[in-house]
Write a protein that holds these residues in place. Sequence first.
Motif, mmCIF file in Angstrom:
data_model
loop_
_atom_site.group_PDB
_atom_site.id
_atom_site.type_symbol
_atom_site.label_atom_id
_atom_site.label_comp_id
_atom_site.label_asym_id
_atom_site.label_seq_id
_atom_site.Cartn_x
_atom_site.Cartn_y
_atom_site.Cartn_z
ATOM 1 N N GLN A 136 0.841 -1.193 0.000
ATOM 2 C CA GLN A 136 0.000 0.000 0.000
ATOM 3 C C GLN A 136 0.877 1.245 0.000
ATOM 4 O O GLN A 136 1.795 1.380 0.817
ATOM 5 C CB GLN A 136 -0.928 0.020 1.211
ATOM 6 C CG GLN A 136 -1.904 1.200 1.200
ATOM 7 C CD GLN A 136 -3.056 0.994 2.161
ATOM 8 O OE1 GLN A 136 -3.105 0.009 2.878
ATOM 9 N NE2 GLN A 136 -3.991 1.935 2.160
ATOM 10 N N ILE A 137 0.584 2.152 -0.940
ATOM 11 C CA ILE A 137 1.364 3.374 -1.040
ATOM 12 C C ILE A 137 0.979 4.313 0.098
ATOM 13 O O ILE A 137 -0.204 4.625 0.278
ATOM 14 C CB ILE A 137 1.123 4.068 -2.396
ATOM 15 C CG1 ILE A 137 1.542 3.134 -3.545
ATOM 16 C CG2 ILE A 137 1.873 5.395 -2.483
ATOM 17 C CD1 ILE A 137 1.286 3.701 -4.914
ATOM 18 N N PRO A 138 1.945 4.776 0.900
ATOM 19 C CA PRO A 138 1.635 5.653 2.046
ATOM 20 C C PRO A 138 0.966 6.948 1.601
ATOM 21 O O PRO A 138 1.358 7.566 0.609
ATOM 22 C CB PRO A 138 3.022 5.938 2.658
ATOM 23 C CG PRO A 138 3.890 4.836 2.163
ATOM 24 C CD PRO A 138 3.378 4.461 0.812
ATOM 25 N N VAL B 237 -0.670 -1.629 -4.608
ATOM 26 C CA VAL B 237 0.071 -2.148 -5.757
ATOM 27 C C VAL B 237 0.193 -3.660 -5.608
ATOM 28 O O VAL B 237 0.581 -4.157 -4.537
ATOM 29 C CB VAL B 237 1.471 -1.501 -5.841
ATOM 30 C CG1 VAL B 237 2.251 -2.074 -7.023
ATOM 31 C CG2 VAL B 237 1.338 0.006 -5.975
ATOM 32 N N ASP B 238 -0.145 -4.392 -6.669
ATOM 33 C CA ASP B 238 -0.131 -5.855 -6.632
ATOM 34 C C ASP B 238 0.854 -6.367 -7.687
ATOM 35 O O ASP B 238 0.489 -6.564 -8.844
ATOM 36 C CB ASP B 238 -1.535 -6.392 -6.916
ATOM 37 C CG ASP B 238 -1.662 -7.874 -6.575
ATOM 38 O OD1 ASP B 238 -0.637 -8.564 -6.609
ATOM 39 O OD2 ASP B 238 -2.784 -8.318 -6.286
ATOM 40 N N PRO B 239 2.124 -6.573 -7.322
ATOM 41 C CA PRO B 239 3.125 -7.035 -8.303
ATOM 42 C C PRO B 239 2.763 -8.374 -8.926
ATOM 43 O O PRO B 239 3.031 -8.611 -10.104
ATOM 44 C CB PRO B 239 4.413 -7.130 -7.469
ATOM 45 C CG PRO B 239 4.173 -6.266 -6.281
ATOM 46 C CD PRO B 239 2.713 -6.364 -5.995
ATOM 47 N N CYS B 240 2.174 -9.257 -8.117
ATOM 48 C CA CYS B 240 1.798 -10.578 -8.636
ATOM 49 C C CYS B 240 0.808 -10.439 -9.787
ATOM 50 O O CYS B 240 0.945 -11.085 -10.831
ATOM 51 C CB CYS B 240 1.203 -11.417 -7.504
ATOM 52 S SG CYS B 240 0.690 -13.075 -8.000
ATOM 53 N N ALA B 241 -0.206 -9.577 -9.612
ATOM 54 C CA ALA B 241 -1.195 -9.361 -10.668
ATOM 55 C C ALA B 241 -0.541 -8.772 -11.906
ATOM 56 O O ALA B 241 -0.846 -9.176 -13.042
ATOM 57 C CB ALA B 241 -2.311 -8.437 -10.155
ATOM 58 N N ALA B 242 0.366 -7.826 -11.716
ATOM 59 C CA ALA B 242 1.028 -7.191 -12.861
ATOM 60 C C ALA B 242 1.849 -8.196 -13.656
ATOM 61 O O ALA B 242 1.827 -8.214 -14.897
ATOM 62 C CB ALA B 242 1.917 -6.044 -12.372
ATOM 63 N N ILE B 243 2.591 -9.061 -12.944
ATOM 64 C CA ILE B 243 3.405 -10.077 -13.619
ATOM 65 C C ILE B 243 2.523 -11.031 -14.409
ATOM 66 O O ILE B 243 2.820 -11.387 -15.560
ATOM 67 C CB ILE B 243 4.269 -10.835 -12.590
ATOM 68 C CG1 ILE B 243 5.331 -9.888 -12.006
ATOM 69 C CG2 ILE B 243 4.927 -12.050 -13.225
ATOM 70 C CD1 ILE B 243 6.093 -10.480 -10.834
ATOM 71 N N LEU B 244 1.397 -11.441 -13.804
ATOM 72 C CA LEU B 244 0.490 -12.360 -14.495
ATOM 73 C C LEU B 244 -0.102 -11.737 -15.757
ATOM 74 O O LEU B 244 -0.251 -12.408 -16.778
ATOM 75 C CB LEU B 244 -0.629 -12.795 -13.550
ATOM 76 C CG LEU B 244 -0.226 -13.796 -12.465
ATOM 77 C CD1 LEU B 244 -1.324 -13.932 -11.425
ATOM 78 C CD2 LEU B 244 0.078 -15.153 -13.092
#
Length: 592
Positions: free
Chosen positions: A172-174, A180-187
């Motif tokens: 979560q961006i302060p 932000v979900d890196p796993c979703a972006a990679i998929l």
Amino acid sequence: MGLVIDSQKEGGGGSSGGGRCSWGFRSLMRRKQVDSAHAKEEGHQLAKELSVLQLIAIGVGSTIGAGVYVLVGTVAREHSGPSLTISFLIAGIAAALSAFCYAELSSRCPSAGSAYHYSYICVGEGVAWLIGWALILEYTVGGSAVARGISPNLALFFGGPDSLPAFLARVQIPGLDVVVDPCAAILVLVTTGLLCVGIKESSLVQAIATTANLCVMVFVIIVGGYVGFQTGWVGYEVPSGYFPYGVNGMLAGSATVFFAFIGFDSVASTAEEVKNPQRDLPLGIGIALSICCILYMLVSVVIVGLVPYYGMDPDTPISSAFASHGMQWAVYIITAGAVTALCSNLMGSILPQVSVGTLLAFTIVAISILILRYVPPDEVPLPSSLQASIDSVSLRYTNIPQEIDGGNPKDLAGDSQGGSQHSQGKSEVSVEYPLIAKIGQDTLDELKRRKIAAWNIGFVCVGVLLLTSGASAEYLSSIPRFTLCGVGGAFTLCSLIVLSWIDQDNARHSFGHTGGFICPFVPLLPVACILINVYLLINLEVSTWIRVSAWMVGGVFVYLFYGKNHSSLRDAVYVPSAHVEEIYHSSAVVLV
């Protein structure tokens, strides 16, 4: 009897009306031609690789995913409660009505583009742009929702919701309410790369994932049903009853779970890559939608019965329902199915996805069926490169009246001094050639029929909007609501009767690619489709409409300042559809 030609070039001649066109009003009505053999000769076609089984796999794989693994918990908790199954049924019926319309249009116009493509052909460029703009939002949000749904399911393999490796974990961006979900972006990136490899390879991967997903669904239904009978279906014994949020809550749930059915139109978007689109597209759409609707309803019956709706986990409703009954081993099976289903669903989202865009698209597709049957386009846009052939054919038809009455071209146009003589000459021609008079009368009758049909299609849309608005406006007192419903119902019913009474256009038999699926019960079925879809649209949350409206306003400005001036039809020349083949033949002769 001349060949009427209309140039769409801005500021140009013909009947384009340079002043109006410069403001973009005429450009809103520009319509594409159905791709034909002439378009195929230009070499812009995708490889035809898909069979009906692959279409079913794409349809089921694109549909089953977020609807079961993500939406079940959220919709049951916030809208439907135990009546979730009915919400899925109503959404499925609405999708089925739209599927009939999609099936006919996809077989008549088998090119990539789905609802955008159909509305461009049947309605016009302005509506097609807005539909395409709405679907951009739909697929973006849908793809994001599906990708984010994978992360919590994948985390269960690592021991719990927050057990993903650090480089894959959500952050979560302060200071901002943004996760932000890196796993979703990679998929998303991996799935996009797979789709870029080719439709044959990506459809094979999707077929494998879909098969695994269907096995997990059957497991959930059978094992979950057994557990439900053993425990007495505790989820249905809640004190708030079957409709805790009322009928309107159930209907709001239908509008939300409609998102779960949007995958079937990805089948239509592959039309250009199907070996036999006239036969296989309707079969693929119908079978895929039937499988998905049955599975959704059975799974919702089981899951809502295992856990009270207010106790459902919104992120992992199915696996958590089994875990609550001590079946931790089943969680791993369901999670594996969830990950493969959501990955497959993500492929469908990127291959062609919130529900506003889809409902708008389905509504326009139903309207397109009415237009196709009653007032199909009678003019076809041809590239300006064929201008010489168009002029040649036009000259032939301009000379026909001269051969009949022996006059000269100036007599056809008439003048202020010889007007009465010209009228008398026309009368004599009609007596000597009664067939010409009959053709003229038939043309007038046909124009009158088309005008009546066009007005009544418009009245159907207005009536449906008034009827659904009145039925959903609980904030109004009884008299205004009943008035809206009465006026809207009268408009809809009277227009439906008129459309049922007048003849459909004969050109519908030759429009596009013939010999494919024909939508039954026209005009009743498309009107019912419009009614249900608009009612579901009206029942979406206000916040959803605010966000979508802002996006659509942006789309309008993009079209006005960019789209209309860069349209592929900007310099097109419109000619009567009856003369298209003759013009192409004339062009081929000139080239030879």
